[in-house]
Design a protein around this motif. Sequence first.
Motif, PDB file in Angstrom:
ATOM      1  N   SER A   1       0.558  -1.092   0.121  1.00 52.80           N
ATOM      2  CA  SER A   1      -0.133   0.256   0.715  1.00 52.80           C
ATOM      3  C   SER A   1       1.017   1.304  -0.368  1.00 52.80           C
ATOM      4  CB  SER A   1      -0.912   0.133   1.740  1.00 52.80           C
ATOM      5  OG  SER A   1       0.070  -0.165   2.452  1.00 52.80           O
TER       6      SER A   1
ATOM      7  N   LYS B   1      -3.122   3.812  -2.199  1.00 55.80           N
ATOM      8  CA  LYS B   1      -3.949   2.752  -2.560  1.00 55.80           C
ATOM      9  C   LYS B   1      -2.928   0.968  -3.094  1.00 55.80           C
ATOM     10  CE  LYS B   1      -2.138   2.319  -7.919  1.00 55.80           C
ATOM     11  NZ  LYS B   1      -1.850   3.279  -8.935  1.00 55.80           N
TER      12      LYS B   1
ATOM     13  N   ILE C   1      -7.803   3.391  -2.744  1.00 59.70           N
ATOM     14  CA  ILE C   1      -8.914   3.091  -1.384  1.00 59.70           C
ATOM     15  C   ILE C   1      -8.794   4.455  -0.799  1.00 59.70           C
ATOM     16  CG2 ILE C   1      -8.869   2.208   0.658  1.00 59.70           C
ATOM     17  CD1 ILE C   1      -8.356   0.476  -0.832  1.00 59.70           C
TER      18      ILE C   1
ATOM     19  N   VAL D   1      -3.904   2.802   4.426  1.00 59.38           N
ATOM     20  CA  VAL D   1      -4.220   1.301   4.585  1.00 59.38           C
ATOM     21  C   VAL D   1      -2.907   1.119   5.093  1.00 59.38           C
ATOM     22  CG1 VAL D   1      -3.924  -0.980   3.142  1.00 59.38           C
ATOM     23  CG2 VAL D   1      -5.196   0.564   2.318  1.00 59.38           C
TER      24      VAL D   1
ATOM     25  N   THR E   1      -8.051  -0.473   7.511  1.00 60.47           N
ATOM     26  CA  THR E   1      -8.101   0.958   7.246  1.00 60.47           C
ATOM     27  C   THR E   1      -8.354   1.565   8.054  1.00 60.47           C
ATOM     28  OG1 THR E   1     -10.094   1.276   6.641  1.00 60.47           O
ATOM     29  CG2 THR E   1      -9.095   1.047   4.340  1.00 60.47           C
TER      30      THR E   1
ATOM     31  N   HIS F   1     -11.116  -4.807   5.531  1.00 58.15           N
ATOM     32  CA  HIS F   1     -12.041  -5.495   4.750  1.00 58.15           C
ATOM     33  C   HIS F   1     -11.723  -6.350   3.566  1.00 58.15           C
ATOM     34  CE1 HIS F   1     -13.260  -0.625   3.859  1.00 58.15           C
ATOM     35  NE2 HIS F   1     -12.091  -0.977   4.970  1.00 58.15           N
TER      36      HIS F   1
ATOM     37  N   GLU G   1     -15.053  -5.876  -3.000  1.00 64.34           N
ATOM     38  CA  GLU G   1     -15.151  -5.885  -1.579  1.00 64.34           C
ATOM     39  C   GLU G   1     -16.452  -6.755  -1.174  1.00 64.34           C
ATOM     40  OE1 GLU G   1     -13.971  -2.680   1.183  1.00 64.34           O
ATOM     41  OE2 GLU G   1     -16.481  -2.768   1.451  1.00 64.34           O
TER      42      GLU G   1
ATOM     43  N   LYS H   1     -16.978  -5.971   5.009  1.00 64.94           N
ATOM     44  CA  LYS H   1     -15.837  -5.044   6.343  1.00 64.94           C
ATOM     45  C   LYS H   1     -16.901  -4.648   7.541  1.00 64.94           C
ATOM     46  CE  LYS H   1     -18.017  -0.361   5.122  1.00 64.94           C
ATOM     47  NZ  LYS H   1     -17.225   0.629   4.411  1.00 64.94           N
TER      48      LYS H   1
END
Length: 393
Positions: free
Chosen positions: A163, A172, A188, A193, A209, A222, A231, A234
């Motif tokens: 990330s 990301k 994201i 992250v 996150t 997630h 996804e 979560k």
Amino acid sequence: MPSNERINKRKEQQRKKERKTKITVWIILFVIFFAMIIMKVCEIDFNSIKNAFSQEASVSSSGYYPYTSDGDNAQLDIVNNKFVVFTDSAVDVLNIQNAKKLYSFEHGYASPAKAYSSNYICVYDRAGTRLRLDSLSKNLYELSLNKPIITAAVADNGAVAYSTFSDSSKSKIVILSKNRNTKAEFEISDGYVTCIALNSNASKCAYVTVNSENGEFISTVHTVSVASNEEIAKFDYNNSDILNLKYGAYDRMYVVGVDFLSVIKGQKEQTQVFEKGSITTLNYCFTNDDELVLNYSEYSNSQSTVISYVKSNGKVKTSINTDSEPKYLSTYENKIAVLYPNSFSVYSLTNGELKQTLACDSYINSVHCVSSKSYVQYGQNVDVIEAQTKGDE
């Protein structure tokens, strides 16, 4: 001249933006990993390490031990029946039996961090831009990215997920095969992250996150299908840090929090092993089969702790009560090695039976038991120790 002034102004704005980004990276990383400070070991002067053991144990001079690494802040782990010595400047892969160096590389990263799987080593520069993937015998690739790296993970098949910060969202995630082909890439938007996990073949991914809402600090797990980038589910944990995510048997995933433990099955069904607020996580490690051994306290300011072997279905298989807080845990085969301030003990993983206790000095940072021998790490050194019989004392 006006054009030069505009160019210089743009350069100055870019430099300010880069400085702001670096400051933001370090602030976020400090907040995220503050809860893990208690697990760190203070630096010690090891000049007198020859006196590290009491009369109940002795350092063996057989073979190539003790092994001394070139770098500082050494950490010792077992990866696929080999020792991996990770330092602030290099990584060494050793034959456990004789400390022979099988593979070594220098990384030169300013703030190095590591991720292991059964056959691979991923080293990355946290808050920097470089990342590399190695097997236990050779380098596969090294990357230089455009954005600072927050965290990374590696699967058993060599796939890497990392990330970074992003211009178009908060962060990301990119997932690469061991051949450096992009398997997935997604932005994201709902937080930074801070932790990533991949299952063994990198078909499933999970990540954490961190965000804030109405004055509350929220960690969210997630779960994602890598093939579809969709996804699955979560799970929110208010005002609680998540220390680690780890896929175990049958792709059941451990969620290790500072004050709770959960298992997520099938990417969408959560089982609470220890409810939020019922424990304080002190330490943890994983078995050869990726199952969790968790050390925790049930009461604040208590010296007594519990070490539990938790199966991937969320059931506690073994529990061991301790009178003092361990410094370090490790598992190998059917043993749990527990390092205390002035001794270490070896227990059976499956029934918790105490097998052996040896006195040692507080210089020791970590201990691993392999077959009938115990190996310790202190400073830059790795050594093997042997218990003395009463006739030897």
